[in-house]
Design a protein around this motif. Sequence first.
Motif, PDB file in Angstrom:
ATOM      1  N   VAL A 150      20.795   9.829  14.982  1.00 19.34           N
ATOM      2  CA  VAL A 150      20.779  10.787  13.676  1.00 19.34           C
ATOM      3  C   VAL A 150      21.687  11.992  13.640  1.00 19.34           C
ATOM      4  CG1 VAL A 150      19.410  11.541  11.665  1.00 19.34           C
ATOM      5  CG2 VAL A 150      18.546   9.540  12.905  1.00 19.34           C
ATOM      6  N   LEU A 151      22.559  12.008  12.950  1.00 16.36           N
ATOM      7  CA  LEU A 151      23.469  13.324  12.901  1.00 16.36           C
ATOM      8  C   LEU A 151      23.282  13.979  11.473  1.00 16.36           C
ATOM      9  CD1 LEU A 151      26.530  11.647  14.571  1.00 16.36           C
ATOM     10  CD2 LEU A 151      24.685  13.056  15.693  1.00 16.36           C
ATOM     11  N   VAL A 152      22.939  15.266  11.626  1.00 10.24           N
ATOM     12  CA  VAL A 152      22.724  15.858  10.356  1.00 10.24           C
ATOM     13  C   VAL A 152      23.438  17.203  10.339  1.00 10.24           C
ATOM     14  CG1 VAL A 152      20.923  17.294   8.812  1.00 10.24           C
ATOM     15  CG2 VAL A 152      20.378  15.337  10.005  1.00 10.24           C
ATOM     16  N   ASP A 153      24.536  17.503   9.548  1.00  8.63           N
ATOM     17  CA  ASP A 153      25.478  18.531   9.264  1.00  8.63           C
ATOM     18  C   ASP A 153      24.844  19.732   8.604  1.00  8.63           C
ATOM     19  OD1 ASP A 153      27.536  20.182   9.392  1.00  8.63           O
ATOM     20  OD2 ASP A 153      28.989  18.912   8.211  1.00  8.63           O
ATOM     21  N   VAL A 154      24.190  20.880   9.225  1.00 11.49           N
ATOM     22  CA  VAL A 154      23.648  21.832   8.584  1.00 11.49           C
ATOM     23  C   VAL A 154      24.732  23.068   8.541  1.00 11.49           C
ATOM     24  CG1 VAL A 154      21.283  21.258   9.031  1.00 11.49           C
ATOM     25  CG2 VAL A 154      22.547  22.699  10.644  1.00 11.49           C
ATOM     26  N   ASP A 155      25.949  22.817   8.869  1.00 13.07           N
ATOM     27  CA  ASP A 155      26.950  23.724   8.857  1.00 13.07           C
ATOM     28  C   ASP A 155      27.731  23.934   7.461  1.00 13.07           C
ATOM     29  OD1 ASP A 155      26.370  25.229  11.370  1.00 13.07           O
ATOM     30  OD2 ASP A 155      27.221  23.290  12.421  1.00 13.07           O
ATOM     31  N   ALA A 175      14.686   3.369  14.392  1.00 14.81           N
ATOM     32  CA  ALA A 175      13.796   2.678  13.833  1.00 14.81           C
ATOM     33  C   ALA A 175      12.547   3.306  14.113  1.00 14.81           C
ATOM     34  CB  ALA A 175      13.595   1.538  14.801  1.00 14.81           C
ATOM     35  N   ASP A 176      12.704   4.666  14.604  1.00 14.95           N
ATOM     36  CA  ASP A 176      11.408   5.504  14.623  1.00 14.95           C
ATOM     37  C   ASP A 176      10.904   6.014  13.097  1.00 14.95           C
ATOM     38  OD1 ASP A 176      11.207   5.503  17.338  1.00 14.95           O
ATOM     39  OD2 ASP A 176      12.039   7.397  17.568  1.00 14.95           O
ATOM     40  N   LEU A 177      11.906   5.844  12.292  1.00 16.13           N
ATOM     41  CA  LEU A 177      11.389   6.199  10.950  1.00 16.13           C
ATOM     42  C   LEU A 177      11.578   4.888  10.084  1.00 16.13           C
ATOM     43  CD1 LEU A 177      13.055   9.762   9.740  1.00 16.13           C
ATOM     44  CD2 LEU A 177      10.644   9.037  10.148  1.00 16.13           C
ATOM     45  N   THR A 178      10.504   4.403   9.714  1.00 18.60           N
ATOM     46  CA  THR A 178      10.796   3.167   8.900  1.00 18.60           C
ATOM     47  C   THR A 178      10.947   3.545   7.493  1.00 18.60           C
ATOM     48  OG1 THR A 178       8.129   3.035   8.641  1.00 18.60           O
ATOM     49  CG2 THR A 178       9.220   1.878  10.533  1.00 18.60           C
TER      50      THR A 178
END
Length: 107
Positions: free
Chosen positions: A101-106, A9-12
Amino acid sequence: MSFQLACPADLTPGSARAVNLTDASGTNHLVAIVCDTEGEWFAIDDTCTHADVPLSEGDIGAGCIECWAHSAEFDLRTGEGSFPAPKPVRTYPLTIENQQVLVDVDN
């Protein structure tokens, strides 16, 4: 690699945040975490391919972000840009699990 917000919720809807993420090889990636106006989440390179400015400071719509410097619009799903952007930006897989929030940069 994961990036943790205190709460998604920190990003609306209609907002973005730039974060530095490091992949398994130690390479840094400046990534824009975007919540579009429909509430869908995306992760893309934060640097416009035309003007070398942060996309996270641009206007956000449904599935797109517009560069504030010259109005090129980038598709948040594919990274494709409109004129005058010469090439697309990289997109990254993003998931939200347990308020993280999970971001796959691999990939």
